[in-house]
Scaffold this motif. Structure first.
Motif, mmCIF file in Angstrom:
data_model
loop_
_atom_site.group_PDB
_atom_site.id
_atom_site.type_symbol
_atom_site.label_atom_id
_atom_site.label_comp_id
_atom_site.label_asym_id
_atom_site.label_seq_id
_atom_site.Cartn_x
_atom_site.Cartn_y
_atom_site.Cartn_z
ATOM 1 N N LYS A 129 0.835 -1.194 0.000
ATOM 2 C CA LYS A 129 0.000 0.000 0.000
ATOM 3 C C LYS A 129 0.877 1.253 0.000
ATOM 4 N N GLU A 135 -0.365 9.704 -2.939
ATOM 5 C CA GLU A 135 -1.603 9.424 -3.664
ATOM 6 C C GLU A 135 -1.267 8.599 -4.895
ATOM 7 N N LEU A 180 -4.690 -1.711 -9.125
ATOM 8 C CA LEU A 180 -4.897 -1.328 -7.741
ATOM 9 C C LEU A 180 -6.113 -2.065 -7.194
ATOM 10 N N ASP A 183 -8.833 -2.255 -1.818
ATOM 11 C CA ASP A 183 -8.325 -1.775 -0.525
ATOM 12 C C ASP A 183 -6.900 -1.217 -0.615
ATOM 13 N N GLY A 184 -6.465 -0.875 -1.841
ATOM 14 C CA GLY A 184 -5.250 -0.091 -1.982
ATOM 15 C C GLY A 184 -3.940 -0.798 -2.199
#
Length: 334
Positions: A129, A135, A180, A183-184
């Protein structure tokens, strides 16, 4: 990690058929254990596995994994891997053996690491993650874009090159293709510039295929898939010299030089078996129709690998043009 894995396989093979069979069984258990436990942790927050798998894992641990962990010093909690993608099947093997490999991702332009797998919640095959403040979004063409305080302001004195990769609102184009999860978690699939299209119009991600082959064939050091504007894919394969020499000693090629070993019909036939196994899991347009074994491994000294061991594909293609042309000689372009 790939070379360590190749060394472990070679040592098990050298121990005789019984020891090698035990290792193969234990390797399968490790991969199953890692996949099931990681999947359960993702769904429930607990890395539980069925009782039968737990029992097999304990036996395999006593026979194989414990010795492997001792070779790493015996107190290792986790390893971190970056630079190039680790073949998931190799990652699952180490994870199941109690040596979690936490893959991460970043670039010089992002002040090094931007992603890292988080401790117990690591997922093999992903780079984890984003670190706090980073970002990420995936562009329409699959390219990974990053924004945050770690991203550069630009290439020094090179405004045109800066404009090519950095948008006015701060989004940086990494040049990598990825996916992606909801959940990242980020999975890198290839370099944008490495993706190629066959003459039949099908896109191929060579890095993913190369990683699969390394996991299947423990004698592989480097492999490069070729097929841009061609009507089928081929591969150049460099073998790990210690691993293949150990195999050669057991298969009537003892005392032969590396060049003699890779030229031997038995060696070519053995590698062809691994290529056939690889092809069984690929789409038709991805399959490797032909391959050639290289006379030596690829390395940094000859300019074929970067210092972080990434393939310099144009350099390798130029160096071995004769082998590539040989594989495509007489091929009808679609």
């Amino acid at each position: 990690f790939e070379k360590v894995y190749n060394g472990v396989v070679g040592k098990a093979r050298a121990g005789g058929p019984a020891k090698y069979k035990i290792f193969q069984w234990a390797a399968g258990v490790a991969r199953e254990y890692a996949k099931v436990s990681q999947d359960n942790f993702r769904r429930t927050g607990t890395a539980s596995v069925p009782f039968g798998l737990e029992a097999k894992h304990k036996v395999a641990d006593a026979l194989v994994y414990k010795k492997l962990r001792e070779a790493f010093g015996g107190r290792l909690r986790a390893c971190v891997s970056g630079s190039v993608a680790l073949a998931p099947e190799i990652g699952f093997f180490f994870a199941g053996a109690g040596i979690p490999i936490l893959e991460g991702y970043g670039l010089t332009e992002s002040s090094a690491a931007s992603f890292l797998n988080p401790g117990e919640a690591f997922r093999t095959g992903t780079v984890g993650k984003p670190l706090p403040g980073t970002e990420v979004r995936i562009a329409d063409d699959g390219e990974i874009l990053l924004r945050g305080p770690g991203i550069m302001e630009g290439y020094h004195g090179l405004p045109d090159q800066t404009a090519e990769v950095l948008e006015a609102d701060g989004w940086f184009h990494t040049g990598d293709i990825g996916e992606l999860s909801p959940d990242g978690y980020l999975r890198i699939t290839d370099r944008k510039k490495d993706l190629f299209k066959t003459s039949g119009g099908k896109y191929v991600a060579p890095t993913e295929i190369e990683g699969q082959f390394k996991a299947l064939c423990p004698f592989t050091s480097n492999v490069m898939v070729i097929g841009a504007d061609r009507n089928f894919c081929t591969a150049l394969i460099a073998l790990d010299e210690p691993a293949i020499q150990a195999w050669a000693a057991e298969n009537g090629l003892a005392g032969k030089s590396y060049e003699e070993v890779i030229s031997a019909p038995a060696t070519v036939e053995m590698i062809e078996g691994h290529v056939t196994q690889l092809n069984q899991g690929l789409q038709r347009w991805q399959t490797i129709k032909k391959f050639r074994l290289l006379p030596r491994d690829l390395d940094v000294e000859h300019g074929e690998l970067t210092p972080s061991l990434k393939l310099k594909r144009p350099v390798v293609e130029k160096e071995y043009t004769h082998l590539i042309e040989e594989m495509y000689a007489g091929a009808r372009e679609a």
